[in-house]
Design a protein around this motif. Structure first.
Motif, short mmCIF file in Angstrom:
data_model
loop_
_atom_site.label_atom_id
_atom_site.label_comp_id
_atom_site.label_asym_id
_atom_site.label_seq_id
_atom_site.Cartn_x
_atom_site.Cartn_y
_atom_site.Cartn_z
N VAL A 147 44.41 18.43 1.33
CA VAL A 147 44.89 17.26 0.59
C VAL A 147 46.25 17.58 -0.03
O VAL A 147 46.43 18.63 -0.66
N THR A 151 41.81 22.33 1.19
CA THR A 151 41.07 21.29 1.93
C THR A 151 42.04 20.39 2.69
O THR A 151 41.62 19.48 3.39
N ARG A 195 49.10 16.36 -2.66
CA ARG A 195 49.27 15.50 -3.83
C ARG A 195 50.68 15.67 -4.38
O ARG A 195 51.33 16.69 -4.18
N ARG A 198 48.12 10.75 -4.41
CA ARG A 198 47.55 11.43 -3.24
C ARG A 198 48.33 10.97 -2.02
O ARG A 198 48.42 9.78 -1.73
N GLY A 221 45.40 13.40 3.46
CA GLY A 221 44.37 14.42 3.65
C GLY A 221 44.52 14.93 5.07
O GLY A 221 44.28 14.20 6.03
N GLU A 266 44.30 11.12 8.89
CA GLU A 266 45.32 10.55 8.00
C GLU A 266 46.72 11.05 8.32
O GLU A 266 47.70 10.33 8.15
N MET A 299 42.88 17.27 6.62
CA MET A 299 41.62 17.71 7.22
C MET A 299 41.60 19.16 7.69
O MET A 299 40.65 19.59 8.33
#
Lengths: 343, 331
Positions: free
Chosen positions: A290, A288, A292, A310, A313, A9, A315
């Motif tokens: 992510v 993780t 936000r 969001r 991500g 992403e 990763m």
């Protein structure tokens, strides 16, 4: 982490993405340049469109980076001391060699750097020959955070046992805000009414500077390693493991008011965040990867909130976040990637 | 601290020992031997380690009291700060060695790994390795300290998971036997490894898993029961081996009270217990008042025997034994 089938992403959504070659420990953006300070000591300075403007290496590693108010000089700190960097002169060592994870520029452009247990204030009018103006007496432990008070006349020093504020030429502190425990970070509101500390004992301590009145919130899931006010002085962000909070300091202050709790998947000490310089929006990255976005004005005091946007991500753990102006966000990850989200 | 085979936390070895006991020699040995391990080292005096490519950071002891009402709970603020910075360079090393000064109290060092969540999630305290100089340790142990001041040599031995008895060539065989006996009277469970110029197999001190509940079983308290002191003001090890099943509620009260009232004096504790009505062992280990416990192996056909060891000051074997027996189901 090796989800071969998952969408990258960060790469998909980024306007641009670069490899900084080191695990980013700190990131700072000025009006024209972005500094990425690597834990292994690699400094990379790039333009807003991702072009390389300069680089340098600090063999002892880096922990902190901050641009001067005029955006001309970059201050750096790490386990082996503090440095300056400018486009003209490159890397310039400051005459301090102790642990430096705290840097603070005054509005007038004086630079305070921590060096183990003391803080040294430099005149950096001419960065290549920066001169030490004064220094604080020894703190009870290595200094964890610095903040200027009273428009740069007092320097607040956070360490084990509380905050002490010093003025030039005086050994006796102008202000003593005592706390039994280890302070990890401090923040002051832009209206100079409040000073807040995040603590090893999983609490946030608040002092009203006018009269020293105190408030405390304890019971965070883990230590509170970072606290920061939005530039408007109304909203305070505090990390604290999987439950960061945003506290409303409007009106008579936070007394009697609960903070709003944000829901992230945090490993202790791994949350990274950045306040938008204009709107009361905070970008928060968890372990993780992510990222936000929360709007402080949409939160309810005392309640847990998942009403976020969001963004991406990544990763892998995000190690630094920084807004670039009010509409772009820089995301740096453990492997050294730095991506810009936004126009 | 429970550890599974998938534990990816970085192991940390703590090296303690008096000045002159050979810590730096051992450290340089660990770093130079071709063992394929990438080490990060936190040393107490800069420049001691003579290896250029090693990741070496310097620390000065900063003891922080924890604001949690636990009187013996102190941590090392310098280690929290340095380890946390070091973990940002996680890809550079596979394990960490922390060298303490000769005067350091091992308790805050060990407690740091229990009390800081960020470190506890990323790091695993593997073992405390104490080096002693065979020729001088007895004098250090005999040194009379002012009231309220700890004898650091005693503490470092009491906390040890492995004891490297260095410079054995400087004492006669009889003296060596006496030194080992003396060391064992303080800490009866840590293996004693005799050495010359800190020349030991690294496998003897690395991957010990001393704080690993799965390995609590690897001690035999039987030989501890031979101790000839019943009540002693000095630091000793008390091992108990008591057959039977324990009432869980009584046991909780007993352990809770013991750690609350004697936690300052109990440096280390370990045990494997047989709770009544449970098919599995209960294993525990502690550092002062900090306590960690979980279910262990299935008992199967084995006889239910409760085994414990306490290392500490002013320990009263008779009292420990009878108060534990009061928790048994069939007294």
């Amino acid at each position: 982490m090796s989800q071969a089938t998952a969408v990258d992403e960060l790469r998909e959504t980024a306007t641009w993405i670069i490899d900084s070659g080191d695990a980013p420990a700190a990131m700072a953006a000025s009006a024209s340049a972005i500094a990425i300070a690597g834990a292994g000591g690699a400094l990379l300075v790039i333009s807003r469109d991702g072009r390389r403007l300069g680089s340098a290496a600090v063999p002892t590693g880096l922990l902190a980076a901050a641009w001067s108010p005029d955006g001309r000089v970059l201050a750096l700190g790490g386990p082996g001391g503090a440095q300056l960097w400018t486009a003209e002169d490159g890397l310039i060592s400051l005459p301090v060699s102790g642990w430096c994870s705290a840097l603070a520029w005054s509005v007038a452009g004086q630079l305070a750097v921590a060096s183990d247990r003391i803080a040294v204030v430099f005149d950096v009018t001419n960065p290549a020959s920066a001169t030490a103006l004064w220094q604080t007496p020894e703190a009870p432990s290595t200094i964890t955070a610095l903040a200027w008070l009273r428009a740069g006349r007092e320097l607040a020093v956070a360490a084990y046992g509380g905050v002490k504020a010093f003025t030039k030429g005086k050994l006796k502190p102008a202000r003593s805000l005592d706390y039994v425990g280890s302070l990890l970070d401090i923040a002051t509101s832009s209206d100079a009414r409040w000073l807040v500390s995040g603590n090893q004992d999983a609490s946030v301590h608040i002092w009203r500077l006018r009269d020293g009145a105190e408030l405390e919130m304890s019971g965070f899931p883990s230590k509170v390693a970072q606290v920061e006010f939005h530039p408007d002085g109304r909203w305070l962000f505090a990390d604290g493991g999987e439950q960061p909070t945003i506290w409303d300091f409007a009106g008579s202050g936070p007394g009697g008011r609960q903070p709003a709790m944000l829901e992230v998947n945090g490993r202790a000490g791994s949350t990274r965040f950045s306040w938008n310089p204009q709107a009361p929006l905070v970008a928060v990255a968890d372990s993780t990867g992510v990222v936000r976005l929360w709007d402080a004005t949409q939160l309810t005091a005392g309640e847990s909130d998942a009403a976020h946007v969001r963004l991406v991500g990544a990763m892998e753990p995000v190690t630094a976040l920084a807004w670039l102006g009010s509409d772009s966000l820089l995301v740096a990850t453990q492997s050294g990637r730095v991506a810009m989200l936004g126009p | 601290m429970a550890r599974s085979t998938t534990d990816t936390r970085v192991p940390v070895t703590v090296l303690t020992g008096f000045l002159g006991s050979g810590k730096t020699t051992l450290l340089n040995r660990i770093l130079t031997e071709q063992h394929g391990l990438r080490m990060a080292v936190i040393e107490n005096e800069f420049g001691e380690v003579g290896v250029d490519d090693a990741l070496v950071l310097d620390s000065k002891e900063e003891i922080f009291e924890m604001n949690n009402g636990c009187i013996c709970c102190t941590v090392r603020g310098d280690l929290i700060r340095i380890l946390s910075a070091l973990m940002r360079r996680r890809d550079r090393f596979d394990r960490i060695v922390i060298e303490t000064t000769g005067l350091a109290d091992p308790a805050p060092v060990a407690q740091t790994f229990f009390m800081d969540d960020e470190l506890a999630e990323q790091l695993r305290l593997d073992a405390i390795v104490t080096l002693v100089d065979a020729a001088h340790i007895t004098a250090h142990l005999d040194e009379v300290k002012p009231e309220g001041v700890e004898n650091e040599a005693v503490e470092q031995l009491a906390f040890a998971d492995r004891i490297v008895l260095n410079k054995t060539d400087l004492v006669s065989p009889d003296e060596l036997i006496a030194v080992i006996k003396r060391v064992r009277s303080i800490n009866a469970i840590a293996p004693v490894i005799p050495a010359l110029q800190a020349g030991i197999e690294l496998a003897e001190i690395l991957d010990v898993g001393a704080f690993d509940l799965e390995r609590v079983l690897e001690f035999d308290p039987a030989f501890l029961t031979e101790s000839d002191h019943c009540h002693d003001t000095s630091v000793t090890s008390v091992g108990l081996e008591i057959p039977g099943e324990v009432d869980v509620e009584l046991l909780n009260t007993w352990l809770g009270e013991l750690l609350a009232t004697k936690g300052v004096d109990i440096f280390r504790s370990k045990g494997v217990l047989a709770p009544a009505g449970s098919a599995v062992e209960y294993v525990f280990q502690g550092v002062h008042m900090l306590f960690d416990g979980s279910d262990g192996r299935e008992w199967g056909d084995r006889e239910r025997i409760n085994r414990m060891v306490f290392i500490g000051r002013n320990l009263d074997r008779g009292e420990l034994d009878s108060s534990f027996r009061a928790c048994l189901v069939n007294k």
